[in-house]
Scaffold this active site. Sequence first.
Site, PDB file in Angstrom:
ATOM      1  N   GLU A 145      30.857  43.261  41.124  1.00  0.00           N
ATOM      2  CA  GLU A 145      32.036  42.931  41.935  1.00  0.00           C
ATOM      3  C   GLU A 145      31.852  43.652  43.283  1.00  0.00           C
ATOM      4  O   GLU A 145      31.719  43.014  44.310  1.00  0.00           O
ATOM      5  CB  GLU A 145      33.318  43.389  41.209  1.00  0.00           C
ATOM      6  N   HIS A 184      32.631  44.621  33.698  1.00  0.00           N
ATOM      7  CA  HIS A 184      32.702  44.273  35.116  1.00  0.00           C
ATOM      8  C   HIS A 184      31.398  44.755  35.746  1.00  0.00           C
ATOM      9  O   HIS A 184      31.025  45.933  35.580  1.00  0.00           O
ATOM     10  CB  HIS A 184      33.855  44.985  35.794  1.00  0.00           C
ATOM     11  N   HIS A 187      39.422  36.305  32.025  1.00  0.00           N
ATOM     12  CA  HIS A 187      39.398  37.561  32.805  1.00  0.00           C
ATOM     13  C   HIS A 187      40.796  37.804  33.352  1.00  0.00           C
ATOM     14  O   HIS A 187      41.153  37.298  34.423  1.00  0.00           O
ATOM     15  CB  HIS A 187      38.358  37.444  33.937  1.00  0.00           C
ATOM     16  N   ASP A 190      42.323  37.482  37.093  1.00  0.00           N
ATOM     17  CA  ASP A 190      42.112  38.939  37.192  1.00  0.00           C
ATOM     18  C   ASP A 190      43.441  39.711  37.106  1.00  0.00           C
ATOM     19  O   ASP A 190      43.802  40.180  36.023  1.00  0.00           O
ATOM     20  CB  ASP A 190      41.350  39.277  38.479  1.00  0.00           C
ATOM     21  N   ASP A 191      44.128  39.879  38.228  1.00  0.00           N
ATOM     22  CA  ASP A 191      45.411  40.606  38.263  1.00  0.00           C
ATOM     23  C   ASP A 191      46.403  39.760  39.064  1.00  0.00           C
ATOM     24  O   ASP A 191      46.692  40.059  40.233  1.00  0.00           O
ATOM     25  CB  ASP A 191      45.220  41.967  38.950  1.00  0.00           C
TER      26      ASP A 191
HETATM   27  N1  HPA Z   1      37.901  45.367  38.882  1.00  0.00           N
HETATM   28  C1  HPA Z   1      37.812  46.532  38.260  1.00  0.00           C
HETATM   29  N2  HPA Z   1      38.803  47.052  37.576  1.00  0.00           N
HETATM   30  C2  HPA Z   1      39.942  46.385  37.475  1.00  0.00           C
HETATM   31  C3  HPA Z   1      40.095  45.170  38.096  1.00  0.00           C
HETATM   32  C4  HPA Z   1      39.019  44.623  38.831  1.00  0.00           C
HETATM   33  O1  HPA Z   1      39.064  43.528  39.426  1.00  0.00           O
HETATM   34  N3  HPA Z   1      41.356  44.766  37.803  1.00  0.00           N
HETATM   35  C5  HPA Z   1      41.918  45.707  37.030  1.00  0.00           C
HETATM   36  N4  HPA Z   1      41.067  46.707  36.825  1.00  0.00           N
HETATM   37 ZN    ZN Z   2      38.911  42.483  36.406  1.00  0.00          ZN
END
Ligand code: HPA
Ligand code: ZN
Length: 337
Positions: free
Chosen positions: A200, A197, A17, A278-279
């Site tokens: 979350e 996703h 991810h 993630d990022d």
């Molecule tokens: N959630 C949803 N969209 C996203 C995310 C995330 O954590 N990171 C980059 N786009």
């Molecule tokens: Zn993500």
Amino acid sequence: MTDLATFIRGIPKAELHLHIEGSLEPEQMFALSRRNKVDIPFKSVEEVRAAYAFSNLQDFLDIYYQGANVLQTEEDFRDLALAYFSRLHADRGRHAEIFFDPETHTDRGLPFSVSIDGLLAGMKEAEASFGITSKLIMCFLRHLDETSSLQTLKAAEPYLDHIAGVGLDSSEKGHPPSKFARVFKAAKERGLKICAHAGEEGPPEYVHEALDILHVDRIDHGNRALEDAALTQRLVKEGMTLTVCPLSNLKLCVVMDLKDHPMKRMLQLGLKATCNSDDPAYFGGYLADNYIRTAEAVGLARDDIITLAKNSFTGSFLDPASVAKHVAAIDAYVEAN
Ligand code: HPA
Ligand code: ZN
């Protein structure tokens, strides 16, 4: 026996991810803004970092899409990918399945080919330089309409041999998986793997929809599934992989303290959780940092780390022989450390 952080750093692992646009470090953002003569609304790297204080997913997305504007050429995407892979190499990552958001780039006028050709070039070089294998997952932006996602799938037609799967990201609340039923059906018919996703920020119902309407192979995040005991049971029974992202959850206030993170509970419940970044440029840690900080915060044991590392390969889209090879490498590492 080695201490847990050293053990974590060395164990072979995969990342499942990772948004490649979310690996754009402020330094690289400035370098690309100069190279491409694209203005960014920040005067210094410190100013950029200071802006990374988010209270929810949308706060982050607003700044993340703005950052992506500096990416203009194939070379930019290649450089972006290589910078990520060199971090992953330092963390003993052996494989990555990376998300990219083509609509973020086509909507600002870049041809579809620019992002994907650049990324594929970076992925190829990473395999040659570091021995890291990778796969590409094309995400649809859920705040856009279904027509845009259908056009994107069409644009991807010539590249389908190079795309392992499709995903669904961006603003979750108000954009349920059911909005994208047709494009995911078409993607599945083309033999693509399915990720989304879900859970979350969105409710457990979105996880149900991802399973029943999109027929996902993996759930990205999935935290809020824990609010629904029957759904949790189902995910355990189906052996559904969850790509969990602890430092992301902290930065986006999905959890208010890392000590409250559900990773340990997920493993105790028998959920097939994995640990991911993630990022990482926005959330303050790459792959090994996510493992280490979570282990410290919620008390993950050595066996939990081994489970997470194995899940990262068994939950991947690699062929069974490759999975077996990586799992054997983990067993050998555990034996020796
Ligand atoms: N959630 C949803 N969209 C996203 C995310 C995330 O954590 N990171 C980059 N786009
Ligand atoms: Zn993500």
